[in-house]
Scaffold this motif. Sequence first.
Motif, PDB file in Angstrom:
ATOM      1  N   ALA A  84       0.849  -1.256   0.086  1.00  0.00           N
ATOM      2  CA  ALA A  84      -0.110  -0.017   0.047  1.00  0.00           C
ATOM      3  C   ALA A  84       0.879   1.247   0.099  1.00  0.00           C
ATOM      4  CB  ALA A  84      -1.005  -0.054   1.153  1.00  0.00           C
ATOM      5  N   SER A  85       1.956   1.356   0.602  1.00  0.00           N
ATOM      6  CA  SER A  85       2.974   2.344   0.512  1.00  0.00           C
ATOM      7  C   SER A  85       3.408   2.631  -0.807  1.00  0.00           C
ATOM      8  CB  SER A  85       4.064   1.914   1.714  1.00  0.00           C
ATOM      9  OG  SER A  85       4.933   3.023   1.592  1.00  0.00           O
ATOM     10  N   LEU A  90       3.495   5.961  -5.766  1.00  0.00           N
ATOM     11  CA  LEU A  90       3.180   6.072  -7.106  1.00  0.00           C
ATOM     12  C   LEU A  90       2.130   7.125  -7.331  1.00  0.00           C
ATOM     13  CD1 LEU A  90       3.943   5.102 -10.067  1.00  0.00           C
ATOM     14  CD2 LEU A  90       2.005   3.339  -9.773  1.00  0.00           C
ATOM     15  N   ILE A  91       0.919   7.276  -6.435  1.00  0.00           N
ATOM     16  CA  ILE A  91       0.129   8.020  -6.570  1.00  0.00           C
ATOM     17  C   ILE A  91       0.353   9.471  -6.592  1.00  0.00           C
ATOM     18  CG2 ILE A  91      -2.008   8.837  -5.554  1.00  0.00           C
ATOM     19  CD1 ILE A  91      -2.828   5.844  -5.328  1.00  0.00           C
ATOM     20  N   ARG A  92       1.266   9.658  -5.575  1.00  0.00           N
ATOM     21  CA  ARG A  92       1.776  10.916  -5.268  1.00  0.00           C
ATOM     22  C   ARG A  92       2.761  11.447  -6.178  1.00  0.00           C
ATOM     23  NH1 ARG A  92       2.003   8.906   0.030  1.00  0.00           N
ATOM     24  NH2 ARG A  92       4.098   8.057   0.011  1.00  0.00           N
ATOM     25  N   PHE A  93       3.269  10.494  -6.843  1.00  0.00           N
ATOM     26  CA  PHE A  93       4.330  11.014  -8.158  1.00  0.00           C
ATOM     27  C   PHE A  93       3.403  11.429  -9.417  1.00  0.00           C
ATOM     28  CE2 PHE A  93       6.222   9.626 -12.109  1.00  0.00           C
ATOM     29  CZ  PHE A  93       7.146  10.218 -12.185  1.00  0.00           C
ATOM     30  N   LYS A 116       1.874  -9.695  -6.402  1.00  0.00           N
ATOM     31  CA  LYS A 116       1.277  -8.964  -5.142  1.00  0.00           C
ATOM     32  C   LYS A 116       1.303  -7.251  -5.484  1.00  0.00           C
ATOM     33  CE  LYS A 116       1.871  -8.812  -0.226  1.00  0.00           C
ATOM     34  NZ  LYS A 116       2.400  -9.502   0.740  1.00  0.00           N
ATOM     35  N   ILE A 117       2.607  -7.089  -6.021  1.00  0.00           N
ATOM     36  CA  ILE A 117       2.843  -5.608  -5.852  1.00  0.00           C
ATOM     37  C   ILE A 117       2.084  -4.982  -6.925  1.00  0.00           C
ATOM     38  CG2 ILE A 117       4.568  -3.694  -6.351  1.00  0.00           C
ATOM     39  CD1 ILE A 117       6.454  -5.699  -5.235  1.00  0.00           C
ATOM     40  N   ALA A 118       1.897  -5.542  -8.241  1.00  0.00           N
ATOM     41  CA  ALA A 118       1.136  -5.004  -9.254  1.00  0.00           C
ATOM     42  C   ALA A 118      -0.328  -4.782  -8.973  1.00  0.00           C
ATOM     43  CB  ALA A 118       1.127  -5.929 -10.660  1.00  0.00           C
ATOM     44  N   ASN A 119      -0.824  -5.945  -8.477  1.00  0.00           N
ATOM     45  CA  ASN A 119      -2.178  -5.689  -7.846  1.00  0.00           C
ATOM     46  C   ASN A 119      -2.449  -4.600  -6.962  1.00  0.00           C
ATOM     47  OD1 ASN A 119      -4.944  -7.731  -8.256  1.00  0.00           O
ATOM     48  ND2 ASN A 119      -4.295  -8.006  -6.226  1.00  0.00           N
ATOM     49  N   ALA A 120      -1.766  -4.616  -5.925  1.00  0.00           N
ATOM     50  CA  ALA A 120      -1.802  -3.633  -4.861  1.00  0.00           C
ATOM     51  C   ALA A 120      -1.703  -2.173  -5.390  1.00  0.00           C
ATOM     52  CB  ALA A 120      -0.789  -3.857  -3.489  1.00  0.00           C
ATOM     53  N   VAL A 121      -0.763  -2.197  -6.358  1.00  0.00           N
ATOM     54  CA  VAL A 121      -0.751  -0.754  -6.868  1.00  0.00           C
ATOM     55  C   VAL A 121      -2.065  -0.264  -7.403  1.00  0.00           C
ATOM     56  CG1 VAL A 121       0.521   0.777  -8.558  1.00  0.00           C
ATOM     57  CG2 VAL A 121       1.725  -0.895  -6.953  1.00  0.00           C
ATOM     58  N   LEU A 122      -2.311  -1.220  -8.603  1.00  0.00           N
ATOM     59  CA  LEU A 122      -3.697  -0.838  -9.278  1.00  0.00           C
ATOM     60  C   LEU A 122      -4.873  -0.744  -8.180  1.00  0.00           C
ATOM     61  CD1 LEU A 122      -3.868  -2.749 -12.610  1.00  0.00           C
ATOM     62  CD2 LEU A 122      -3.123  -0.305 -12.106  1.00  0.00           C
ATOM     63  N   THR A 123      -4.913  -1.577  -7.217  1.00  0.00           N
ATOM     64  CA  THR A 123      -6.087  -1.555  -6.322  1.00  0.00           C
ATOM     65  C   THR A 123      -5.938  -0.353  -5.666  1.00  0.00           C
ATOM     66  OG1 THR A 123      -6.010  -3.977  -6.057  1.00  0.00           O
ATOM     67  CG2 THR A 123      -7.222  -2.639  -4.116  1.00  0.00           C
ATOM     68  N   GLY A 124      -4.699   0.570  -5.298  1.00  0.00           N
ATOM     69  CA  GLY A 124      -4.703   1.828  -4.787  1.00  0.00           C
ATOM     70  C   GLY A 124      -5.397   2.852  -5.290  1.00  0.00           C
ATOM     71  N   PHE A 125      -5.606   2.647  -6.489  1.00  0.00           N
ATOM     72  CA  PHE A 125      -6.311   3.672  -7.465  1.00  0.00           C
ATOM     73  C   PHE A 125      -7.500   3.882  -7.175  1.00  0.00           C
ATOM     74  CE2 PHE A 125      -2.223   3.316  -9.972  1.00  0.00           C
ATOM     75  CZ  PHE A 125      -2.048   4.688 -10.204  1.00  0.00           C
ATOM     76  N   THR A 126      -8.262   2.898  -6.410  1.00  0.00           N
ATOM     77  CA  THR A 126      -9.655   2.952  -6.158  1.00  0.00           C
ATOM     78  C   THR A 126     -10.098   4.239  -5.268  1.00  0.00           C
ATOM     79  OG1 THR A 126      -9.191   1.422  -4.289  1.00  0.00           O
ATOM     80  CG2 THR A 126      -9.962   0.446  -6.450  1.00  0.00           C
ATOM     81  N   ASP A 127      -9.069   4.542  -4.277  1.00  0.00           N
ATOM     82  CA  ASP A 127      -9.326   5.725  -3.304  1.00  0.00           C
ATOM     83  C   ASP A 127      -8.576   6.829  -3.718  1.00  0.00           C
ATOM     84  OD1 ASP A 127     -11.201   4.178  -1.742  1.00  0.00           O
ATOM     85  OD2 ASP A 127      -9.102   3.263  -1.039  1.00  0.00           O
ATOM     86  N   SER A 128      -7.952   7.014  -5.097  1.00  0.00           N
ATOM     87  CA  SER A 128      -7.024   8.062  -5.514  1.00  0.00           C
ATOM     88  C   SER A 128      -7.843   8.984  -6.120  1.00  0.00           C
ATOM     89  CB  SER A 128      -6.116   7.519  -6.336  1.00  0.00           C
ATOM     90  OG  SER A 128      -6.394   7.135  -7.888  1.00  0.00           O
ATOM     91  N   PRO A 129      -7.419  10.357  -6.456  1.00  0.00           N
ATOM     92  CA  PRO A 129      -8.182  11.385  -7.164  1.00  0.00           C
ATOM     93  C   PRO A 129      -8.446  11.124  -8.780  1.00  0.00           C
ATOM     94  CG  PRO A 129      -6.011  12.109  -6.624  1.00  0.00           C
ATOM     95  CD  PRO A 129      -6.039  10.822  -5.899  1.00  0.00           C
ATOM     96  N   PHE A 130      -7.447  10.140  -9.231  1.00  0.00           N
ATOM     97  CA  PHE A 130      -7.283   9.757 -10.452  1.00  0.00           C
ATOM     98  C   PHE A 130      -8.552   8.865 -11.060  1.00  0.00           C
ATOM     99  CE2 PHE A 130      -3.095  10.560  -9.229  1.00  0.00           C
ATOM    100  CZ  PHE A 130      -2.516  11.582 -10.060  1.00  0.00           C
ATOM    101  N   ASP A 131      -8.596   9.218 -12.414  1.00  0.00           N
ATOM    102  CA  ASP A 131      -9.441   8.507 -13.266  1.00  0.00           C
ATOM    103  C   ASP A 131      -8.806   7.504 -14.105  1.00  0.00           C
ATOM    104  OD1 ASP A 131     -12.029   9.246 -12.138  1.00  0.00           O
ATOM    105  OD2 ASP A 131     -11.872  11.110 -13.100  1.00  0.00           O
ATOM    106  N   VAL A 132      -8.784   6.287 -14.262  1.00  0.00           N
ATOM    107  CA  VAL A 132      -8.001   5.472 -14.984  1.00  0.00           C
ATOM    108  C   VAL A 132      -8.573   5.033 -16.205  1.00  0.00           C
ATOM    109  CG1 VAL A 132      -7.086   3.090 -15.242  1.00  0.00           C
ATOM    110  CG2 VAL A 132      -7.049   4.309 -13.022  1.00  0.00           C
ATOM    111  N   CYS A 133      -9.866   5.370 -16.354  1.00  0.00           N
ATOM    112  CA  CYS A 133     -11.020   4.921 -17.394  1.00  0.00           C
ATOM    113  C   CYS A 133     -10.637   3.622 -18.037  1.00  0.00           C
ATOM    114  CB  CYS A 133     -10.945   6.118 -18.349  1.00  0.00           C
ATOM    115  SG  CYS A 133     -11.478   7.609 -17.710  1.00  0.00           S
ATOM    116  N   SER A 143      -7.467  -6.612  -9.075  1.00  0.00           N
ATOM    117  CA  SER A 143      -7.478  -5.030  -8.817  1.00  0.00           C
ATOM    118  C   SER A 143      -8.261  -4.348 -10.380  1.00  0.00           C
ATOM    119  CB  SER A 143      -5.948  -4.699  -9.019  1.00  0.00           C
ATOM    120  OG  SER A 143      -5.389  -5.280 -10.168  1.00  0.00           O
ATOM    121  N   THR A 144      -8.348  -5.240 -11.438  1.00  0.00           N
ATOM    122  CA  THR A 144      -8.913  -4.758 -12.519  1.00  0.00           C
ATOM    123  C   THR A 144     -10.542  -4.513 -12.148  1.00  0.00           C
ATOM    124  OG1 THR A 144      -7.529  -5.555 -14.050  1.00  0.00           O
ATOM    125  CG2 THR A 144      -9.616  -5.172 -14.874  1.00  0.00           C
ATOM    126  N   PHE A 145     -10.936  -5.585 -11.737  1.00  0.00           N
ATOM    127  CA  PHE A 145     -12.406  -5.594 -11.353  1.00  0.00           C
ATOM    128  C   PHE A 145     -12.797  -4.776 -10.163  1.00  0.00           C
ATOM    129  CE2 PHE A 145     -11.366  -9.251 -13.900  1.00  0.00           C
ATOM    130  CZ  PHE A 145     -12.295  -9.280 -14.716  1.00  0.00           C
TER     131      PHE A 145
END
Length: 252
Positions: A84-85, A90-93, A116-133, A143-145
Amino acid sequence: MRLPIIEAAAITESGGIVLKTSIGNWASFAILADKVIVEINLARPLGPHRPARYRHSARENRGDVMTDMADRSSTVLPADRETASIAGHLIRFFQQEVTRRRMHKQLAPPQAGIGKIANAVLTGFTDSPFDVCEIYSDILQDSTFALMDAGKVAFSSGASLTLSAPRQAQIFGEIGRYRDRLVLRSQEVSNHPEVVRRLGLIALNTALDTALEFDIYGNVNSTRVGGTQMMNGMAAPATLRAMRHARCLRAN
């Protein structure tokens, strides 16, 4: 003799093969094969009320076998404090890049490796200000779903699915929700350098695409240790060729 074994959900009356949750290189294997063995898997129907179809026509160069084994579930664990860290960094970057007007808040499609890392990183975008689309990747994980369910992703493209047992049960039980928002393509398309470059993907690669060496120009070696010992198989070079030609994010 070239004799691939291809898992399928059904065979059409004209002899066409309806693949299941893994597309990969099966199309090329079938074209180049001297004979094809098709494993008809009856474990998953084609839809909520549609049993698997099986026809005996057009079998001159094919041998068929039947099975009812469910897909093996992924053992990738949910995000922990460490992963999660990584997602947070990545989100801050990305936020800094948006502030500096080098990126748009609506991110280019991400391409993530498996693990694990790739799945966690993408999952982290669920609570981010970004729209992945959109997601354009190779292997699609939980994480995709999660992003689809959170309203962050409208459409996803991949070559196969690798899901945990709970997510697998949920998706196949509600497949109608995702039918028009998901496509699985052959690896020749999902990993093609021209497509990746044209889309301008953000490539996040770990696990199978582990970087053994890389240089300041973005060239990556994930195949051989010391130029002789094989580290990764056929999937990694295709991804890395795409990365070299894509507009990937590079650390300064």
